[in-house]
Design an enzyme around this catalytic site. Structure first.
Site, PDB file in Angstrom:
ATOM      1  N   GLY A  67       0.911  -1.275   0.040  1.00 56.24           N
ATOM      2  CA  GLY A  67       0.024  -0.300  -0.119  1.00 56.24           C
ATOM      3  C   GLY A  67       0.789   1.230   0.052  1.00 56.24           C
ATOM      4  O   GLY A  67       1.513   1.484   0.841  1.00 56.24           O
ATOM      5  N   THR A  68       0.821   1.828  -1.145  1.00 55.36           N
ATOM      6  CA  THR A  68       2.152   2.645  -1.436  1.00 55.36           C
ATOM      7  C   THR A  68       1.965   4.004  -1.958  1.00 55.36           C
ATOM      8  O   THR A  68       0.928   4.285  -2.505  1.00 55.36           O
ATOM      9  CB  THR A  68       3.089   1.793  -2.491  1.00 55.36           C
ATOM     10  OG1 THR A  68       3.308   0.601  -1.909  1.00 55.36           O
ATOM     11  CG2 THR A  68       4.026   2.301  -3.091  1.00 55.36           C
ATOM     12  N   SER A  69       3.042   4.752  -1.868  1.00 53.14           N
ATOM     13  CA  SER A  69       3.174   6.029  -2.798  1.00 53.14           C
ATOM     14  C   SER A  69       4.423   6.120  -3.496  1.00 53.14           C
ATOM     15  O   SER A  69       5.430   5.976  -2.754  1.00 53.14           O
ATOM     16  CB  SER A  69       3.330   7.191  -1.523  1.00 53.14           C
ATOM     17  OG  SER A  69       1.992   7.307  -1.023  1.00 53.14           O
TER      18      SER A  69
END
Lengths: 293, 232
Positions: free
Chosen positions: B27-29
């Protein structure tokens, strides 16, 4: 040949006691009788030319092409056994297509030569096959500009990519010749087939390594060399088949195409003229000889 | 568990359970940008298993060749596997063809893998690389396996919060300092708003001089790179 009867030439992949593979050497003999094929690497493109011997007057002129396109930017011609040449082309096309599938880009000419070279070499290793009875000339143009990934969407920054070094030289014309052993080298000028010796000595006179010969001059030289090389077997009729690959700014825009009819015919006219002039010179020399007597 | 990958009666099916029970999710940026001298890749460092933070200092910036890197989002297992395969292909390419692969080559191999196996994979990848011939390049490879060449690319769950930020502040041909500030500003916002993003901000600056890693810590409000690690 002294080797006859020794049995070392009966099967492929068998060495003679002095380390030769006779089957490969016989394949080279098959090449030596084929129509002359020539490739010239010019500064802005590559020319491929072939002396196509007419085997029957019942065949349609200018049909049955022998120089093949392998990918948009690569052409192949071979001298020797024609069916072996056809199979070589099939394989070369498969390699080029495979490359496109994986890398979504045109195959560099040296990579294509490398791959088909390995394929030809493999045919010297097994007793179930025979070597290729051809020597093939592979010519092509690797793009000098950026090539997008096939099917990519978008084009990046409108100001151009950051950190790009301007003025670097990339891509360009490439020419390779592959022998029945699978050996291949890159060349400035390559010749194979019956008239190869004459053709090679003519190519050497062009000083191709200097990189000054233009594609247009190259077309004329290629035509002339095929005509000169044909001199020795004057009895047979032949057709001149010629293709070229230019830079992106040249006449074929980096593609392998047939040299247009008008340009080819003009090159042939000049080739014939230069031969006639040489004949005249020779006659004059003879006269001179007589006067000296 | 609902059957996955099948259409519902209404012809619409959104697969909310694409991860297996307990599977690790990035779950990323993530983002990568073009700037004056090359490219900058950036990412947060949070890896989650449901609500649990499995790793708070993850490295989502992965090297696949000397001057080509990628940002990974989606399933950690899938993207690691894909990056490993691409790295293998590129190293083989370099030796068999006597030349370093280009960013295009890397992007094409990534796309081949991600498109052909789209039903099995959960991988959103950004590819960025530098070479003297083409300069810096950024390619976005989202879920379906389409390939997009872009000036800059953002990805992962946190990217939804920073479309406006990036659109407002994006300038082409930024300096290295400007580029770093842009990436840091955008990722700080993404981390602030996205619950699945967090931890540190990692960056890789790719130029003619090679790859340089940067690290920005949350307890220093992501200010300054701190002690610089040696160039990779």
């Amino acid at each position: 040949m002294t080797s006859i009867g020794t049995g070392y030439d009966l099967s492929n992949s068998v060495f003679s006691p002095d380390g030769r593979n006779f089957q490969v050497e016989y394949a080279v003999k098959a090449v030596e009788n084929g129509g002359t094929a020539v490739g010239i690497r010019c500064k802005d493109g590559v020319v491929i030319a072939l002396e196509k011997l007419v085997t029957s007057k019942l065949m349609k002129p200018n049909a049955n092409k022998r120089i093949a396109t392998v990918d948009r930017h690569i052409g192949v011609v071979s001298s020797g056994l024609v069916p072996d040449g056809r199979h070589f082309v099939v394989r070369a096309r498969a390699e080029a297509a495979e490359w496109r599938k994986i890398y979504k880009a045109p195959i560099p000419v040296h990579s294509l030569a490398d791959r088909v070279g390995q394929y030809v070499q493999a045919h010297t290793l097994y007793s179930s096959v025979r070597p290729f009875g051809i020597t093939a000339i592979v010519g092509g143009w690797d793009s000098e500009t950026e090539v997008p990934v096939d099917g990519q969407v978008g084009s990046g920054p409108s100001t151009g990519a950051g950190g790009k070094k301007e003025g670097g030289k990339h891509g360009g014309p490439f020419l390779y010749m592959i022998e029945p052993s699978g050996l291949f080298w890159g060349y400035y000028g390559a010749a194979t087939g019956k008239g190869r010796q004459t053709a090679k000595s003519e190519l050497e006179k062009l000083d191709l390594a200097a990189g000054t010969l233009t594609l247009e001059q190259g077309v004329k030289e290629a035509a002339r060399i095929i005509y000169v090389a044909h001199e020795d077997s004057k009895d047979k009729e032949f057709e001149l088949e010629m293709t070229w690959i230019s830079s992106l700014s040249g006449p074929t825009k980096g593609r392998h195409e047939e040299v247009p009819k008008e340009i080819r015919e003009e090159a042939e006219r000049l080739a014939k003229k230069s031969l006639d002039d040489d004949d005249d010179d020779e006659e004059e020399e003879k006269k001179d000889d007589k006067m000296e007597e | 568990m609902q059957p996955t990958g099948m259409l519902g009666e209404d012809g619409i099916h959104v697969d909310m359970n694409h991860l297996k029970k307990g599977e690790v999710n990035l779950g990323t940026s993530i983002m990568a940008i073009n700037f004056k001298d090359g490219v900058i890749l950036g990412a947060d460092s949070r890896t989650t298993t449901g609500a649990y933070i499995a790793n708070r200092v993850t490295d989502k910036l992965t090297q696949v060749s000397d001057t080509i890197w990628c940002c990974r989002s989606g399933s950690a297992a899938d993207t690691q596997a894909v990056a490993d395969i691409v790295q293998h292909h590129l190293s083989m390419y370099a030796v068999t063809n006597d030349e370093q692969p280009t960013t295009q080559t890397a992007a094409a191999i990534f796309q081949d893998l991600c498109y052909d196996n789209k039903d099995q994979l959960s991988a959103g990848i950004i590819i960025a690389g530098y070479d003297h011939r083409h300069g810096g390049q950024v390619y976005s490879l989202p879920l379906g396996g389409s390939l997009h060449k872009q000036s800059y690319a953002i990805g992962g769950s946190g990217s939804t919060y920073i479309y406006g930020y990036c659109d407002s502040y994006w300038k082409e041909n930024m300096t290295e300092e400007g580029g770093i500030a842009f990436v840091k500003g955008a990722l700080s916002e993404a981390i602030k708003w996205d619950g699945s993003s967090g931890g540190v901000i990692r960056m890789v600056v790719l130029t003619a001089k090679g790859a340089v890693r940067h690290l920005y810590l949350p307890d220093q409000a992501y200010e300054g790179p701190g002690k610089q690690p040696k160039a990779v």
